[in-house]
Design a protein around this motif. Structure first.
Motif, PDB file in Angstrom:
ATOM      1  N   ASN A  82      19.128  36.354  44.346  1.00  0.00           N
ATOM      2  CA  ASN A  82      18.184  35.718  43.414  1.00  0.00           C
ATOM      3  C   ASN A  82      18.845  35.193  42.142  1.00  0.00           C
ATOM      4  OD1 ASN A  82      16.052  36.447  45.208  1.00  0.00           O
ATOM      5  ND2 ASN A  82      16.155  38.511  44.348  1.00  0.00           N
ATOM      6  N   PHE A  83      20.019  34.627  42.279  1.00  0.00           N
ATOM      7  CA  PHE A  83      20.768  34.113  41.134  1.00  0.00           C
ATOM      8  C   PHE A  83      19.918  33.168  40.285  1.00  0.00           C
ATOM      9  CE2 PHE A  83      23.736  31.329  38.955  1.00  0.00           C
ATOM     10  CZ  PHE A  83      24.736  32.190  38.543  1.00  0.00           C
ATOM     11  N   GLU A  84      19.123  32.351  40.965  1.00  0.00           N
ATOM     12  CA  GLU A  84      18.319  31.340  40.259  1.00  0.00           C
ATOM     13  C   GLU A  84      17.264  31.957  39.343  1.00  0.00           C
ATOM     14  OE1 GLU A  84      16.997  32.514  44.162  1.00  0.00           O
ATOM     15  OE2 GLU A  84      18.798  31.403  43.665  1.00  0.00           O
ATOM     16  N   ASP A  85      16.953  33.238  39.523  1.00  0.00           N
ATOM     17  CA  ASP A  85      15.942  33.906  38.698  1.00  0.00           C
ATOM     18  C   ASP A  85      16.460  34.328  37.318  1.00  0.00           C
ATOM     19  OD1 ASP A  85      14.239  33.633  40.836  1.00  0.00           O
ATOM     20  OD2 ASP A  85      14.423  35.724  41.499  1.00  0.00           O
ATOM     21  N   TYR A  86      17.771  34.290  37.122  1.00  0.00           N
ATOM     22  CA  TYR A  86      18.349  34.746  35.861  1.00  0.00           C
ATOM     23  C   TYR A  86      18.423  33.605  34.849  1.00  0.00           C
ATOM     24  CZ  TYR A  86      19.615  38.927  38.419  1.00  0.00           C
ATOM     25  OH  TYR A  86      19.559  40.074  39.157  1.00  0.00           O
ATOM     26  N   ASP A  87      18.099  33.917  33.582  1.00  0.00           N
ATOM     27  CA  ASP A  87      18.169  32.948  32.485  1.00  0.00           C
ATOM     28  C   ASP A  87      19.520  33.001  31.782  1.00  0.00           C
ATOM     29  OD1 ASP A  87      15.247  32.498  32.600  1.00  0.00           O
ATOM     30  OD2 ASP A  87      15.171  34.546  31.814  1.00  0.00           O
ATOM     31  N   THR A  88      20.011  34.225  31.609  1.00  0.00           N
ATOM     32  CA  THR A  88      21.221  34.476  30.835  1.00  0.00           C
ATOM     33  C   THR A  88      22.242  35.147  31.737  1.00  0.00           C
ATOM     34  OG1 THR A  88      19.930  34.710  28.810  1.00  0.00           O
ATOM     35  CG2 THR A  88      22.142  35.677  28.805  1.00  0.00           C
ATOM     36  N   ILE A  89      23.439  34.561  31.778  1.00  0.00           N
ATOM     37  CA  ILE A  89      24.478  35.078  32.659  1.00  0.00           C
ATOM     38  C   ILE A  89      25.745  35.329  31.853  1.00  0.00           C
ATOM     39  CG2 ILE A  89      25.835  34.657  34.741  1.00  0.00           C
ATOM     40  CD1 ILE A  89      23.476  32.567  35.400  1.00  0.00           C
ATOM     41  N   PHE A  90      26.094  36.600  31.728  1.00  0.00           N
ATOM     42  CA  PHE A  90      27.388  36.975  31.160  1.00  0.00           C
ATOM     43  C   PHE A  90      28.406  36.806  32.280  1.00  0.00           C
ATOM     44  CE2 PHE A  90      24.557  39.180  28.253  1.00  0.00           C
ATOM     45  CZ  PHE A  90      25.225  39.152  27.038  1.00  0.00           C
ATOM     46  N   VAL A  91      29.514  36.146  31.977  1.00  0.00           N
ATOM     47  CA  VAL A  91      30.549  35.870  32.976  1.00  0.00           C
ATOM     48  C   VAL A  91      31.851  36.502  32.483  1.00  0.00           C
ATOM     49  CG1 VAL A  91      31.851  34.069  34.185  1.00  0.00           C
ATOM     50  CG2 VAL A  91      29.424  33.703  33.641  1.00  0.00           C
ATOM     51  N   GLY A  92      32.344  37.505  33.217  1.00  0.00           N
ATOM     52  CA  GLY A  92      33.525  38.248  32.786  1.00  0.00           C
ATOM     53  C   GLY A  92      34.688  38.142  33.741  1.00  0.00           C
ATOM     54  N   TYR A  93      35.892  38.216  33.179  1.00  0.00           N
ATOM     55  CA  TYR A  93      37.103  38.009  33.972  1.00  0.00           C
ATOM     56  C   TYR A  93      38.336  38.386  33.152  1.00  0.00           C
ATOM     57  CZ  TYR A  93      36.302  33.945  31.064  1.00  0.00           C
ATOM     58  OH  TYR A  93      36.006  33.137  29.991  1.00  0.00           O
ATOM     59  N   PRO A  94      39.435  38.690  33.837  1.00  0.00           N
ATOM     60  CA  PRO A  94      40.708  38.786  33.127  1.00  0.00           C
ATOM     61  C   PRO A  94      41.212  37.359  32.882  1.00  0.00           C
ATOM     62  CG  PRO A  94      41.020  39.268  35.462  1.00  0.00           C
ATOM     63  CD  PRO A  94      39.546  39.054  35.252  1.00  0.00           C
ATOM     64  N   ASN A  95      41.879  37.129  31.788  1.00  0.00           N
ATOM     65  CA  ASN A  95      42.467  35.820  31.523  1.00  0.00           C
ATOM     66  C   ASN A  95      43.786  35.757  32.294  1.00  0.00           C
ATOM     67  OD1 ASN A  95      43.889  33.627  30.543  1.00  0.00           O
ATOM     68  ND2 ASN A  95      43.176  33.885  28.462  1.00  0.00           N
ATOM     69  N   TRP A  96      43.783  34.958  33.355  1.00  0.00           N
ATOM     70  CA  TRP A  96      45.007  34.742  34.141  1.00  0.00           C
ATOM     71  C   TRP A  96      45.419  33.298  33.967  1.00  0.00           C
ATOM     72  CZ3 TRP A  96      43.545  37.232  39.513  1.00  0.00           C
ATOM     73  CH2 TRP A  96      43.589  38.637  39.405  1.00  0.00           C
ATOM     74  N   TRP A  97      46.599  33.085  33.412  1.00  0.00           N
ATOM     75  CA  TRP A  97      47.161  31.742  33.252  1.00  0.00           C
ATOM     76  C   TRP A  97      46.242  30.848  32.424  1.00  0.00           C
ATOM     77  CZ3 TRP A  97      51.998  32.228  34.019  1.00  0.00           C
ATOM     78  CH2 TRP A  97      52.456  33.127  34.967  1.00  0.00           C
ATOM     79  N   GLY A  98      45.606  31.426  31.411  1.00  0.00           N
ATOM     80  CA  GLY A  98      44.841  30.636  30.462  1.00  0.00           C
ATOM     81  C   GLY A  98      43.402  30.366  30.846  1.00  0.00           C
ATOM     82  N   THR A  99      42.931  30.929  31.947  1.00  0.00           N
ATOM     83  CA  THR A  99      41.544  30.716  32.347  1.00  0.00           C
ATOM     84  C   THR A  99      41.069  31.863  33.244  1.00  0.00           C
ATOM     85  OG1 THR A  99      39.964  29.052  33.131  1.00  0.00           O
ATOM     86  CG2 THR A  99      42.024  29.276  34.395  1.00  0.00           C
ATOM     87  N   MET A 100      39.927  31.647  33.876  1.00  0.00           N
ATOM     88  CA  MET A 100      39.353  32.638  34.788  1.00  0.00           C
ATOM     89  C   MET A 100      40.108  32.628  36.109  1.00  0.00           C
ATOM     90  SD  MET A 100      35.331  31.527  34.498  1.00  0.00           S
ATOM     91  CE  MET A 100      35.628  29.831  34.983  1.00  0.00           C
ATOM     92  N   PRO A 101      40.106  33.752  36.844  1.00  0.00           N
ATOM     93  CA  PRO A 101      40.589  33.711  38.225  1.00  0.00           C
ATOM     94  C   PRO A 101      39.763  32.682  39.014  1.00  0.00           C
ATOM     95  CG  PRO A 101      40.310  35.975  37.507  1.00  0.00           C
ATOM     96  CD  PRO A 101      39.703  35.106  36.444  1.00  0.00           C
ATOM     97  N   MET A 102      40.389  32.029  39.952  1.00  0.00           N
ATOM     98  CA  MET A 102      39.740  30.937  40.672  1.00  0.00           C
ATOM     99  C   MET A 102      38.506  31.389  41.457  1.00  0.00           C
ATOM    100  SD  MET A 102      41.474  28.600  39.360  1.00  0.00           S
ATOM    101  CE  MET A 102      40.833  27.158  40.171  1.00  0.00           C
ATOM    102  N   CYS A 103      38.408  32.670  41.795  1.00  0.00           N
ATOM    103  CA  CYS A 103      37.211  33.149  42.497  1.00  0.00           C
ATOM    104  C   CYS A 103      35.960  33.000  41.632  1.00  0.00           C
ATOM    105  CB  CYS A 103      37.379  34.593  42.968  1.00  0.00           C
ATOM    106  SG  CYS A 103      37.656  35.798  41.642  1.00  0.00           S
ATOM    107  N   MET A 104      36.116  32.977  40.314  1.00  0.00           N
ATOM    108  CA  MET A 104      34.960  32.772  39.439  1.00  0.00           C
ATOM    109  C   MET A 104      34.481  31.322  39.521  1.00  0.00           C
ATOM    110  SD  MET A 104      34.371  35.790  38.469  1.00  0.00           S
ATOM    111  CE  MET A 104      33.082  35.559  37.244  1.00  0.00           C
ATOM    112  N   PHE A 105      35.411  30.397  39.731  1.00  0.00           N
ATOM    113  CA  PHE A 105      35.037  29.003  39.965  1.00  0.00           C
ATOM    114  C   PHE A 105      34.258  28.905  41.281  1.00  0.00           C
ATOM    115  CE2 PHE A 105      38.416  28.606  36.926  1.00  0.00           C
ATOM    116  CZ  PHE A 105      38.186  27.430  36.231  1.00  0.00           C
ATOM    117  N   THR A 106      34.742  29.622  42.314  1.00  0.00           N
ATOM    118  CA  THR A 106      34.042  29.647  43.601  1.00  0.00           C
ATOM    119  C   THR A 106      32.588  30.051  43.407  1.00  0.00           C
ATOM    120  OG1 THR A 106      36.091  30.270  44.761  1.00  0.00           O
ATOM    121  CG2 THR A 106      34.012  30.695  45.910  1.00  0.00           C
ATOM    122  N   LEU A 107      32.372  31.120  42.668  1.00  0.00           N
ATOM    123  CA  LEU A 107      31.025  31.628  42.433  1.00  0.00           C
ATOM    124  C   LEU A 107      30.162  30.620  41.678  1.00  0.00           C
ATOM    125  CD1 LEU A 107      28.987  34.120  42.313  1.00  0.00           C
ATOM    126  CD2 LEU A 107      29.868  34.408  40.004  1.00  0.00           C
TER     127      LEU A 107
END
Length: 171
Positions: A82-107
């Motif tokens: 039910n991802f579409e039901d959320y208004d506010t999404i905290f997005v967390g990750y380790p900083n690898w090579w200046g950005t998020m791990p690529m799996c976060m882009f996948t999501l």
């Protein structure tokens, strides 16, 4: 009422820690995600890749560098219900090579984020947010991307009050 989701990717096991390598049983980003949930509520969702990264931290970051260079989108095991039901999404990750791990882009690329509020947080050993906020703004078209929180990974266990104050101010 705002419905909150806290999605994160976190690395357990061998990690970079104050200039050396250390084994940790709970990932730094997971710890911060739990502090956010304790402060503002919401549902937790841990992103996990189908193909695990190497247990060796040094090999893992080389794998991450190759993914970034090739703009890979690693397959992930599951997506939040039910991802579409959320208004506010905290997005967390380790900083690898200046950005998020690529799996976060996948999501995040899977969803239409129009009208949602995205609140990033990352753990790192000195690189801060890097370019991840810019990357999120480019990736999350139509969403409001708020200023993120950078937490020094080796200090994540002691960051609860800082994280809680930031999370409450961010929503």
């Amino acid at each position: 009422m705002t419905k909150i989701l806290i999605v994160y990717y976190s690395r357990k096991g061998e990690n970079y820690w104050n200039g050396g390598l250390k084994h940790i049983d709970k990932g730094n980003t997971e710890r911060v995600a739990e502090f956010i949930q304790k402060a503002v509520g919401g549902d937790l969702f841990e992103v996990d890749t189908v193909k695990p990264y190497s247990e060796s931290y040094m090999t893992c970051i080389e794998e991450a560098k190759q993914e970034l260079r090739s703009k890979a989108r690693p397959e992930i095991k599951a997506y939040p219900d039910n991802f579409e039901d959320y208004d506010t999404i905290f997005v967390g990750y380790p900083n690898w090579w200046g950005t998020m791990p690529m799996c976060m882009f996948t999501l995040l690329e899977k969803y239409d984020l129009t009208g949602k509020t995205i609140i990033p947080f990352c753990t790192n050993e000195g690189s801060g947010m890097g370019g991840s906020e810019r990357d999120l703004k480019n990736l999350c078209k139509g969403a409001t991307v708020k200023s993120g929180l950078s937490v020094h990974g080796a200090e994540s266990a002691q960051s609860e009050s800082k994280v809680a104050a930031w999370a409450k101010k961010s929503i």
